[in-house]
Scaffold this motif. Structure first.
Motif, PDB file in Angstrom:
ATOM      1  N   ARG A  75       0.989  -1.146   0.164  1.00 26.09           N
ATOM      2  CA  ARG A  75       0.093   0.001  -0.020  1.00 26.09           C
ATOM      3  C   ARG A  75       0.903   1.334  -0.005  1.00 26.09           C
ATOM      4  NH1 ARG A  75      -0.694   2.811   4.454  1.00 26.09           N
ATOM      5  NH2 ARG A  75       0.198   2.353   6.394  1.00 26.09           N
ATOM      6  N   PRO A  96       1.603   5.007   1.663  1.00 23.66           N
ATOM      7  CA  PRO A  96       1.061   5.679   2.881  1.00 23.66           C
ATOM      8  C   PRO A  96       0.354   6.848   2.436  1.00 23.66           C
ATOM      9  CG  PRO A  96       3.455   5.021   3.033  1.00 23.66           C
ATOM     10  CD  PRO A  96       2.918   4.665   1.708  1.00 23.66           C
ATOM     11  N   ARG A  97      -0.639   7.394   3.375  1.00 25.12           N
ATOM     12  CA  ARG A  97      -1.476   8.387   3.047  1.00 25.12           C
ATOM     13  C   ARG A  97      -0.590   9.837   2.870  1.00 25.12           C
ATOM     14  NH1 ARG A  97      -5.478   9.109   7.243  1.00 25.12           N
ATOM     15  NH2 ARG A  97      -6.656   7.469   6.123  1.00 25.12           N
ATOM     16  N   SER A  98       0.516   9.869   3.543  1.00 23.13           N
ATOM     17  CA  SER A  98       1.267  10.933   3.445  1.00 23.13           C
ATOM     18  C   SER A  98       1.847  11.057   1.965  1.00 23.13           C
ATOM     19  CB  SER A  98       2.305  10.954   4.323  1.00 23.13           C
ATOM     20  OG  SER A  98       3.441  12.128   3.909  1.00 23.13           O
ATOM     21  N   SER A  99       2.352   9.906   1.408  1.00 24.43           N
ATOM     22  CA  SER A  99       2.873   9.897  -0.185  1.00 24.43           C
ATOM     23  C   SER A  99       1.805  10.208  -0.993  1.00 24.43           C
ATOM     24  CB  SER A  99       3.400   8.582  -0.007  1.00 24.43           C
ATOM     25  OG  SER A  99       4.396   8.031   0.370  1.00 24.43           O
ATOM     26  N   LEU A 100       0.679   9.715  -0.829  1.00 23.92           N
ATOM     27  CA  LEU A 100      -0.565  10.120  -1.605  1.00 23.92           C
ATOM     28  C   LEU A 100      -0.833  11.680  -1.493  1.00 23.92           C
ATOM     29  CD1 LEU A 100      -3.140   7.283  -1.117  1.00 23.92           C
ATOM     30  CD2 LEU A 100      -1.501   7.390  -3.297  1.00 23.92           C
ATOM     31  N   LEU A 101      -0.675  12.057  -0.223  1.00 21.32           N
ATOM     32  CA  LEU A 101      -1.066  13.619  -0.322  1.00 21.32           C
ATOM     33  C   LEU A 101       0.076  14.528  -1.167  1.00 21.32           C
ATOM     34  CD1 LEU A 101      -1.860  13.879   3.288  1.00 21.32           C
ATOM     35  CD2 LEU A 101      -3.555  14.394   1.440  1.00 21.32           C
ATOM     36  N   ALA A 143       2.493   7.477  -6.334  1.00 18.85           N
ATOM     37  CA  ALA A 143       1.149   6.626  -6.022  1.00 18.85           C
ATOM     38  C   ALA A 143       1.311   5.285  -6.548  1.00 18.85           C
ATOM     39  CB  ALA A 143       0.138   7.336  -7.103  1.00 18.85           C
ATOM     40  N   ARG A 166       7.418   4.065  -5.546  1.00 18.86           N
ATOM     41  CA  ARG A 166       7.360   5.294  -4.621  1.00 18.86           C
ATOM     42  C   ARG A 166       8.670   5.513  -4.215  1.00 18.86           C
ATOM     43  NH1 ARG A 166       7.293   5.117   0.509  1.00 18.86           N
ATOM     44  NH2 ARG A 166       6.883   2.806   0.730  1.00 18.86           N
ATOM     45  N   TRP A 204       9.536  16.259   3.423  1.00 18.13           N
ATOM     46  CA  TRP A 204       8.300  15.361   3.035  1.00 18.13           C
ATOM     47  C   TRP A 204       8.842  14.299   2.013  1.00 18.13           C
ATOM     48  CZ3 TRP A 204       3.067  17.907   1.108  1.00 18.13           C
ATOM     49  CH2 TRP A 204       2.152  16.922   1.055  1.00 18.13           C
ATOM     50  N   ALA A 254       8.607  10.320   2.472  1.00 16.03           N
ATOM     51  CA  ALA A 254       7.768   9.561   1.556  1.00 16.03           C
ATOM     52  C   ALA A 254       8.389   8.289   0.974  1.00 16.03           C
ATOM     53  CB  ALA A 254       7.249  10.210   0.415  1.00 16.03           C
ATOM     54  N   THR A 298       7.608   1.215   4.775  1.00 16.91           N
ATOM     55  CA  THR A 298       6.351   1.559   5.652  1.00 16.91           C
ATOM     56  C   THR A 298       6.571   0.225   6.596  1.00 16.91           C
ATOM     57  OG1 THR A 298       5.067   0.200   4.054  1.00 16.91           O
ATOM     58  CG2 THR A 298       5.009   2.852   4.106  1.00 16.91           C
TER      59      THR A 298
END
Length: 124
Positions: free
Chosen positions: A3, A5-10, A60, A65, A114, A118, A122
């Motif tokens: 998956r 991470p949310r931070s990477s998607l942001l 993404a 990533r 950031w 990213a 994880t």
């Protein structure tokens, strides 16, 4: 399945929005292209927009990533001269505009960090 991470998607969303903006409203970006770069400012604006979109896509996808995050960190370092040019060019503008231009300079540090974060593996 891995998956993202949310931070990477942001971060991917931030880069995608910025990349689209390079095409939808290119004039402000053209204005901050350092004059020492060869070619037209618009070509650099488009190229940086394409790079931002590619980095967003790479962030993404779980398999790309880590590499994309490293490239994103380098990208933030690479565009720093444009922010310096903007701060210099806006030095005589009203205080609110100067604050915006000067505020972009230290913003590159958390963006860089950031991007570095990213790319970290994880847990779980």
């Amino acid at each position: 399945m891995a998956r993202v991470p949310r931070s990477s998607l942001l971060l991917a969303g931030f880069l995608a929005a910025s990349g689209v903006t390079h095409f939808a409203a290119p004039k402000p970006f053209d204005a901050i292209v350092p004059r020492v770069l060869p070619g037209s400012p618009r070509a650099w604006t488009r190229a940086s927009g394409v790079v931002e979109l590619a980095l967003a896509a790479g962030l993404a996808v779980p398999r790309t990533r880590r590499l994309s995050a490293q490239a994103t960190a380098l990208f933030f370092v690479g565009v720093f001269p444009a922010n310096v040019k903007m701060a210099y060019d806006w030095r005589t503008r009203p205080a609110s505009a100067r604050a915006l231009a000067y505020g972009r300079l230290p913003l590159q540090v958390p963006l860089y960090l950031w991007a570095r974060q990213a790319g970290r593996p994880t847990a779980g």
